[in-house]
Design a protein around this motif. Structure first.
Motif, PDB file in Angstrom:
ATOM      1  N   ARG A  45       0.833  -1.222   0.000  1.00 28.84           N
ATOM      2  CA  ARG A  45       0.000   0.000   0.000  1.00 28.84           C
ATOM      3  C   ARG A  45       0.861   1.263   0.000  1.00 28.84           C
ATOM      4  O   ARG A  45       0.542   2.247  -0.662  1.00 28.84           O
ATOM      5  CB  ARG A  45      -0.953  -0.019   1.195  1.00 28.84           C
ATOM      6  CG  ARG A  45      -2.067  -1.027   1.037  1.00 28.84           C
ATOM      7  CD  ARG A  45      -3.194  -0.805   2.025  1.00 28.84           C
ATOM      8  NE  ARG A  45      -2.805  -1.052   3.393  1.00 28.84           N
ATOM      9  CZ  ARG A  45      -2.879  -2.226   4.009  1.00 28.84           C
ATOM     10  NH1 ARG A  45      -3.337  -3.269   3.369  1.00 28.84           N
ATOM     11  NH2 ARG A  45      -2.519  -2.353   5.256  1.00 28.84           N
ATOM     12  N   VAL A  46       1.974   1.221   0.734  1.00 27.51           N
ATOM     13  CA  VAL A  46       2.892   2.371   0.758  1.00 27.51           C
ATOM     14  C   VAL A  46       3.477   2.598  -0.629  1.00 27.51           C
ATOM     15  O   VAL A  46       3.523   3.732  -1.116  1.00 27.51           O
ATOM     16  CB  VAL A  46       4.017   2.159   1.806  1.00 27.51           C
ATOM     17  CG1 VAL A  46       5.123   3.183   1.648  1.00 27.51           C
ATOM     18  CG2 VAL A  46       3.446   2.207   3.222  1.00 27.51           C
ATOM     19  N   ALA A 103       0.826   4.052  -2.875  1.00 26.44           N
ATOM     20  CA  ALA A 103       0.546   5.448  -2.530  1.00 26.44           C
ATOM     21  C   ALA A 103       1.647   6.373  -3.040  1.00 26.44           C
ATOM     22  O   ALA A 103       1.378   7.521  -3.402  1.00 26.44           O
ATOM     23  CB  ALA A 103       0.392   5.592  -1.021  1.00 26.44           C
ATOM     24  N   ARG A 104       2.869   5.867  -3.088  1.00 31.00           N
ATOM     25  CA  ARG A 104       4.000   6.665  -3.581  1.00 31.00           C
ATOM     26  C   ARG A 104       4.152   6.540  -5.097  1.00 31.00           C
ATOM     27  O   ARG A 104       5.093   7.074  -5.663  1.00 31.00           O
ATOM     28  CB  ARG A 104       5.284   6.217  -2.876  1.00 31.00           C
ATOM     29  CG  ARG A 104       5.279   6.501  -1.374  1.00 31.00           C
ATOM     30  CD  ARG A 104       6.451   5.842  -0.665  1.00 31.00           C
ATOM     31  NE  ARG A 104       7.736   6.339  -1.109  1.00 31.00           N
ATOM     32  CZ  ARG A 104       8.374   7.387  -0.590  1.00 31.00           C
ATOM     33  NH1 ARG A 104       7.816   8.035   0.419  1.00 31.00           N
ATOM     34  NH2 ARG A 104       9.540   7.753  -1.044  1.00 31.00           N
ATOM     35  N   LYS A 105       3.224   5.788  -5.716  1.00 30.18           N
ATOM     36  CA  LYS A 105       3.237   5.568  -7.166  1.00 30.18           C
ATOM     37  C   LYS A 105       4.502   4.863  -7.646  1.00 30.18           C
ATOM     38  O   LYS A 105       4.999   5.122  -8.741  1.00 30.18           O
ATOM     39  CB  LYS A 105       3.010   6.878  -7.911  1.00 30.18           C
ATOM     40  CG  LYS A 105       1.643   7.484  -7.639  1.00 30.18           C
ATOM     41  CD  LYS A 105       1.423   8.722  -8.454  1.00 30.18           C
ATOM     42  CE  LYS A 105       0.078   9.319  -8.366  1.00 30.18           C
ATOM     43  NZ  LYS A 105      -0.648   9.478  -7.240  1.00 30.18           N
ATOM     44  N   HIS A 150      10.103   0.694   1.404  1.00 30.90           N
ATOM     45  CA  HIS A 150       8.670   0.542   1.656  1.00 30.90           C
ATOM     46  C   HIS A 150       8.430  -0.338   2.880  1.00 30.90           C
ATOM     47  O   HIS A 150       7.489  -0.107   3.648  1.00 30.90           O
ATOM     48  CB  HIS A 150       7.976  -0.045   0.425  1.00 30.90           C
ATOM     49  CG  HIS A 150       8.128   0.810  -0.795  1.00 30.90           C
ATOM     50  ND1 HIS A 150       8.907   0.440  -1.859  1.00 30.90           N
ATOM     51  CD2 HIS A 150       7.631   2.036  -1.097  1.00 30.90           C
ATOM     52  CE1 HIS A 150       8.871   1.385  -2.773  1.00 30.90           C
ATOM     53  NE2 HIS A 150       8.102   2.377  -2.337  1.00 30.90           N
TER      54      HIS A 150
END
Length: 178
Positions: A134-135, A138-140, A148
């Motif tokens: 997910r991290v 979220a950071r693309k 991460h």
């Protein structure tokens, strides 16, 4: 999900399994993931950890993890909540260790019944791995790197996140360092 892991991230996961095996733990925990991250060099997470928690502060971080392990993995918040109910965790730990030996609540005893030789991941460790995805999203980022995993450890909560935060390694600090 593991096909998205970079080589350094895979090395951290393998290192966590190694730490669990060396410690005689039945399962891989977030603590093992952190220990494996601390072993790494020349990666993004290692650089961030090096800036935020230099080598001279690592013994203090490891001691904080050891203290939490002695308390059966209870965080400071858990200990305070129990104190509010009149339960003194320190006294309980002392009495158990008096009766059963130092580290009796640590849960580091070897599981003699293992037959497969593989260590499974605790629910919390699986949560860290899932959060790392997910991290990254979220950071693309297209891949999941060891950075991460470090960010996920700081964001998941619990003993490891608490110990890291006490040593200046928070999600925001790691994000800035990266």
């Amino acid at each position: 999900m593991f096909e998205r892991f970079t080589k350094p991230a895979r090395a951290v996961v393998k290192g966590a399994v190694d730490h669990a095996e060396r410690g005689g733990a039945a399962v891989v925990t977030p603590e093992h993931l952190l220990l494996a991250l601390l072993d790494r060099e020349d990666t993004r997470a290692a650089a961030a950890l090096g800036r935020l928690c230099p080598a001279e502060r690592r013994p203090s971080l490891l001691a904080a993890l050891s203290d939490a392990r002695r308390r059966a993995g209870l965080s400071r918040a858990d200990t305070e909540a129990l104190a509010g109910l009149g339960i003194d965790v320190g006294a309980i730990v002392a009495r158990v260790e008096e009766a059963h030996g130092a580290g009796a609540l640590a849960g580091d005893r070897k599981d003699e019944g293992r037959w497969s030789g593989r260590r499974t991941f605790s629910r919390e460790a699986k949560g860290v791995l899932e959060r790392s995805l997910r991290v990254a999203l979220a950071r693309k980022d297209r891949e999941i790197g060891d950075e991460h995993l470090l960010l996920a450890l700081t964001a998941t909560g619990g003993v490891v996140a608490e110990a890291l935060a006490d040593h200046g390694v928070t999600y925001a600090a790691v994000d800035t360092a990266l």
